[in-house]
Design a protein around this motif. Structure first.
Motif, PDB file in Angstrom:
ATOM      1  N   LEU A  50     -38.664  47.026 106.148  1.00 61.70           N
ATOM      2  CA  LEU A  50     -38.444  47.083 104.063  1.00 61.70           C
ATOM      3  C   LEU A  50     -39.133  48.018 103.783  1.00 61.70           C
ATOM      4  CD1 LEU A  50     -38.362  42.757 104.795  1.00 61.70           C
ATOM      5  CD2 LEU A  50     -36.261  44.457 104.176  1.00 61.70           C
TER       6      LEU A  50
ATOM      7  N   ALA B 227     -30.244  44.233 103.946  1.00 67.41           N
ATOM      8  CA  ALA B 227     -31.136  43.829 103.351  1.00 67.41           C
ATOM      9  C   ALA B 227     -30.977  43.670 101.698  1.00 67.41           C
ATOM     10  CB  ALA B 227     -32.684  45.521 103.480  1.00 67.41           C
TER      11      ALA B 227
ATOM     12  N   ALA C 229     -38.129  41.261  99.191  1.00 67.94           N
ATOM     13  CA  ALA C 229     -36.885  41.777 100.257  1.00 67.94           C
ATOM     14  C   ALA C 229     -36.961  40.561 101.832  1.00 67.94           C
ATOM     15  CB  ALA C 229     -38.014  42.823 100.226  1.00 67.94           C
TER      16      ALA C 229
ATOM     17  N   LEU D 149     -32.829  42.635  97.639  1.00 67.96           N
ATOM     18  CA  LEU D 149     -34.835  42.886  97.423  1.00 67.96           C
ATOM     19  C   LEU D 149     -33.615  42.341  96.227  1.00 67.96           C
ATOM     20  CD1 LEU D 149     -35.128  46.771  97.615  1.00 67.96           C
ATOM     21  CD2 LEU D 149     -35.967  45.078  98.761  1.00 67.96           C
TER      22      LEU D 149
ATOM     23  N   SER E 292     -27.070  48.776 102.631  1.00 67.48           N
ATOM     24  CA  SER E 292     -27.671  47.868 104.542  1.00 67.48           C
ATOM     25  C   SER E 292     -27.040  49.121 105.285  1.00 67.48           C
ATOM     26  CB  SER E 292     -25.783  47.394 104.722  1.00 67.48           C
ATOM     27  OG  SER E 292     -24.115  48.359 104.364  1.00 67.48           O
TER      28      SER E 292
ATOM     29  N   GLN F  10     -44.025  44.876  99.933  1.00 71.89           N
ATOM     30  CA  GLN F  10     -43.866  44.843 101.101  1.00 71.89           C
ATOM     31  C   GLN F  10     -46.150  45.008 101.133  1.00 71.89           C
ATOM     32  OE1 GLN F  10     -41.898  45.401 104.207  1.00 71.89           O
ATOM     33  NE2 GLN F  10     -43.376  45.261 105.598  1.00 71.89           N
TER      34      GLN F  10
ATOM     35  N   LEU G  43     -34.592  50.895 106.063  1.00 75.65           N
ATOM     36  CA  LEU G  43     -33.697  50.107 106.978  1.00 75.65           C
ATOM     37  C   LEU G  43     -33.444  50.276 107.611  1.00 75.65           C
ATOM     38  CD1 LEU G  43     -32.665  47.199 107.168  1.00 75.65           C
ATOM     39  CD2 LEU G  43     -30.424  47.893 105.653  1.00 75.65           C
TER      40      LEU G  43
ATOM     41  N   HIS H  71     -34.754  40.530 105.393  1.00 75.03           N
ATOM     42  CA  HIS H  71     -33.999  41.834 106.120  1.00 75.03           C
ATOM     43  C   HIS H  71     -33.335  40.520 107.191  1.00 75.03           C
ATOM     44  CE1 HIS H  71     -34.966  44.187 110.361  1.00 75.03           C
ATOM     45  NE2 HIS H  71     -33.642  44.441 110.027  1.00 75.03           N
TER      46      HIS H  71
ATOM     47  N   GLU I 192     -34.736  49.956 111.818  1.00 78.62           N
ATOM     48  CA  GLU I 192     -33.460  49.691 112.403  1.00 78.62           C
ATOM     49  C   GLU I 192     -33.118  50.883 113.639  1.00 78.62           C
ATOM     50  OE1 GLU I 192     -31.404  46.804 113.012  1.00 78.62           O
ATOM     51  OE2 GLU I 192     -33.189  46.169 112.090  1.00 78.62           O
TER      52      GLU I 192
ATOM     53  N   ALA J 244     -35.496  51.644 100.075  1.00 82.55           N
ATOM     54  CA  ALA J 244     -35.705  50.441 100.997  1.00 82.55           C
ATOM     55  C   ALA J 244     -34.363  50.461 101.825  1.00 82.55           C
ATOM     56  CB  ALA J 244     -34.527  49.468 100.016  1.00 82.55           C
TER      57      ALA J 244
ATOM     58  N   TYR K  44     -43.024  45.270 108.200  1.00 86.71           N
ATOM     59  CA  TYR K  44     -42.654  44.419 108.340  1.00 86.71           C
ATOM     60  C   TYR K  44     -41.475  46.779 108.324  1.00 86.71           C
ATOM     61  CZ  TYR K  44     -43.962  40.289 106.898  1.00 86.71           C
ATOM     62  OH  TYR K  44     -44.150  39.077 106.950  1.00 86.71           O
TER      63      TYR K  44
ATOM     64  N   GLY L  77     -38.743  38.924 106.349  1.00 82.60           N
ATOM     65  CA  GLY L  77     -39.554  39.247 104.446  1.00 82.60           C
ATOM     66  C   GLY L  77     -40.575  38.465 104.126  1.00 82.60           C
TER      67      GLY L  77
END
Length: 627
Positions: free
Chosen positions: A99, A214, A152, A216, A208, A83, A243, A154, A247, A239, A96, A138
């Motif tokens: 991620l 997510a 990666a 990878l 998750s 990323q 995530l 999402h 979120e 990650a 992102y 992603g």
């Protein structure tokens, strides 16, 4: 985890038991004249446009990962995606948010990667395992965008929770067969797999939350016998954290899009470019010419200057409505050619970053005037141009990834809120006139320097009624501070600044004090002369109102709930205070007007007889329709 020279049935049993435990856990839990952006003081700098294509980037990723697509059609595992840069108070924030950043890949997995390339379509993974639905965003990562080392992705699954989708994906990965040998591994609390073919190996990881997943992937042709590189487990930990944080903060690609606006909001500019200062959007009125464009592709309906307090940064965004019978993508291609061939002065050079699809990105250098980017986005009936200006650097400090993320947001917004986007039905029908006849009065109209005539507003005296004011005569008083056109709870100045056209507000009252104000009327007017464009503008404003008012909103000390009125396009908004302060109500209505391209929002903030609030609102809306 130690290496196994000889893989035995007992080893396999241990791994499978661990994976079973994992599943149980998962189940439970833009060189002188500035046109596009107004010059500021003596520091007038020429700006340029840059285009970027997320869809094209995705095509590159798919092609580059094709050998890896199933971990390699050409049987050469391709490296996977990292990323953007790390997040510090001075460093850019990744585009992102949910991620891992580029720094995360370098630190955790020790990947020699310098390029992060956005993807708009998920590439194939392994032997074509079904990926979750609801792809959000992603990227691919590597030293060369044409041959990524990893990626990666999402997702926000539909029809299943994030944990359910993650479990299903892990099971599908485990079942993948030749030319791969898939050995499931357990690393609390994540599932990962070591995937091997005869040209190398790689890793697949799934993390998750209850609502998101997510994925990878990483490949390396030099890896032959590493059961599970510890660094990949560290990357999965990172990650998982990102995530959850992304979120919960409503990363730009999801919740911020709920706020109406056909071009990116100030908060979205700030997040995408990693700006730490306060970002402001200022409407450009009257509209100005856009540099590098040989001609304008349609009617300019929105233009804004973007600034960041105290920072050496400028930007701008403009939206053109395309006339009936014209194709917006064709019009956008014309802009692309203008920008690509632009030579605005000595040392000015434009480089096209992407050649296929939209959004398109261009970087530019302008000698001692600095550098920057242009982005071109397209919607059903609109074309938008964004510009990032970096006046202090010969090569912009803003990366392709960051500008790409901003362009992606612009693309989503112009598709959702641009001209002709009638995914949300209008909240009122064509103006109809019944009852009392509207009259005109000279009244003070507050707002930006260019405002609609007071003749487009309901006469203050016609607000007078027994139910609304107990018969006390209503007059127009001083309105909001210059530039502030937010009149309803749940609206913000930033959200309103994103709307093009003329705008003004009339505030009405029954006395001389501040406490005597009983309501407001705001009028938006499209400045185009094309009937189709005007109609699209009106529909967009009506759709914005429905999307914003109908769901209510929350603030630290109170919550606003929405109750639909008996007439479409009307609501009562109740502010319920957490400290027990009596609830305060607003009756809000939105309607198209007789004047082409005009839309009115009427707000009653105090009614003598609250039970007649909706009836009084309907009466005022009927008067507004005649204007």
């Amino acid at each position: 985890m130690a290496e196994h020279e000889d893989w035995t049935a007992a080893d396999d049993a241990v791994v499978r038991r661990a994976m079973a435990t994992l599943r149980a856990d998962v189940e439970s839990v833009p060189l002188a004249d500035v046109r596009f952006v107004k010059a500021r003081g003596q520091a007038r700098r020429r700006q340029r446009l840059l285009t970027w294509g997320a869809a094209a980037a995705a095509a590159v990723v798919v092609a580059g990962v094709a050998g890896y697509a199933a971990l390699g059609t050409d049987r050469t595992p391709a490296p996977l995606p990292p990323q953007s840069s790390s997040t510090t108070s001075a460093a850019p924030v990744p585009g992102y948010a949910a991620l891992p950043t580029l720094a995360d890949w370098r630190t955790d997995l020790k990947v020699d990667a310098t390029t992060l390339t956005p993807v708009s379509t998920p590439p194939t993974v392994l032997c074509g395992v079904p990926l979750p639905s609801g792809f959000v965003d992603g990227y691919s990562v590597g030293a060369d965008a044409s041959r990524p080392r990893g990626f990666a992705l999402h997702f926000r699954p539909t029809g299943a929770t994030g944990t359910q989708a993650a479990t299903a994906l892990a099971e599908a990965v485990e079942k993948c067969r030749a030319p791969y040998t898939v050995l499931p591994h357990y690393r609390d609390p994540f599932g990962a797999a070591w995937v091997t073919s005869d040209t190398g190996s790689g890793y697949v990881g799934v993390v998750s939350t209850e609502d998101a997943v997510a994925v990878l992937v990483y490949t390396d042709p030099k890896l032959k016998a590493d059961p599970l590189m510890a660094g990949f487990g560290d990357l999965l930990n990172t990650a998982q954290s990102r995530l959850k944080a992304g979120e919960s903060s409503g990363a730009a690609s999801s919740s911020s899009l709920d706020q109406p606006g056909a071009l990116p909001l100030a908060s979205e500019w700030k997040q995408a470019l990693g700006l730490t200062a306060t970002v402001r959007l200022t409407p450009v009125k009257p509209f100005e010419a856009v540099e590098c464009l040989a001609s304008e592709p349609g009617t300019k309906v929105q233009q804004e200057q973007v600034t960041a307090d105290g920072a050496q940064f400028e930007g701008g965004q403009v939206r053109f409505a395309i006339g009936a019978g014209q194709d917006s993508a064709t019009a956008a291609e014309g802009i692309t050619k203008d920008i690509a061939g632009c030579v605005a002065g000595p040392g000015f050079k434009v480089t096209m970053v992407q050649t296929n699809g939209f959004p398109k990105l261009f970087s530019y250098t302008a000698g001692d005037a600095g550098s920057g980017w242009f982005a071109v986005v397209v919607g059903p009936r609109d074309v938008g141009v964004l510009q990032v200006v970096d006046p202090s650097h010969a090569t912009s400090v803003y990366t392709e990834e960051q500008v790409g993320a901003l362009a992606k947001t612009a693309m989503a917004r112009i598709k959702q809120y641009g001209t002709g986007t009638s995914g949300t039905s209008p909240t009122t029908s064509a103006p109809t006139f019944t009852g009392p006849k509207a009259i005109n009065e000279d009244m003070p109209v507050s707002g930006p320097s260019l405002k609609p005539s007071s003749k487009l507003f309901v006469a203050a005296s016609q607000w007078t009624s027994k139910a609304l004011t107990r018969g006390v005569t209503v007059t127009a008083g001083p309105g909001a501070l210059e530039g502030s056109t937010a009149v309803v709870d749940c609206e913000t100045d930033a959200q309103q600044a994103a709307i093009g056209g003329l705008v003004g507000v009339v505030s009405v009252r029954t006395g001389a004090g501040n406490a005597s104000y009983i309501g407001k009327q705001r009028v938006h007017v499209d400045q185009s002369t094309d009937p189709t464009t005007q109609q699209g503008y009106v529909k967009a404003r009506l759709a914005e109102a429905k999307a914003l008012y109908a769901k209510g909103c929350s603030f630290p000390t109170y919550t606003v709930t929405a109750t639909p009125g008996p007439t479409e396009g009307t609501w009562r908004l109740d502010a319920v205070f957490k400290d027990g302060t009596p609830t305060q109500s607003q009756w809000v209505g939105v309607t198209a007007q007789r004047t082409p391209g005009a839309v009115s929002t009427i707000v009653i903030t105090r009614a003598a007889d609250p039970k007649q609030g909706f009836a009084e609102l309907d009466r005022l809306l009927n008067l507004a329709r005649q204007k």
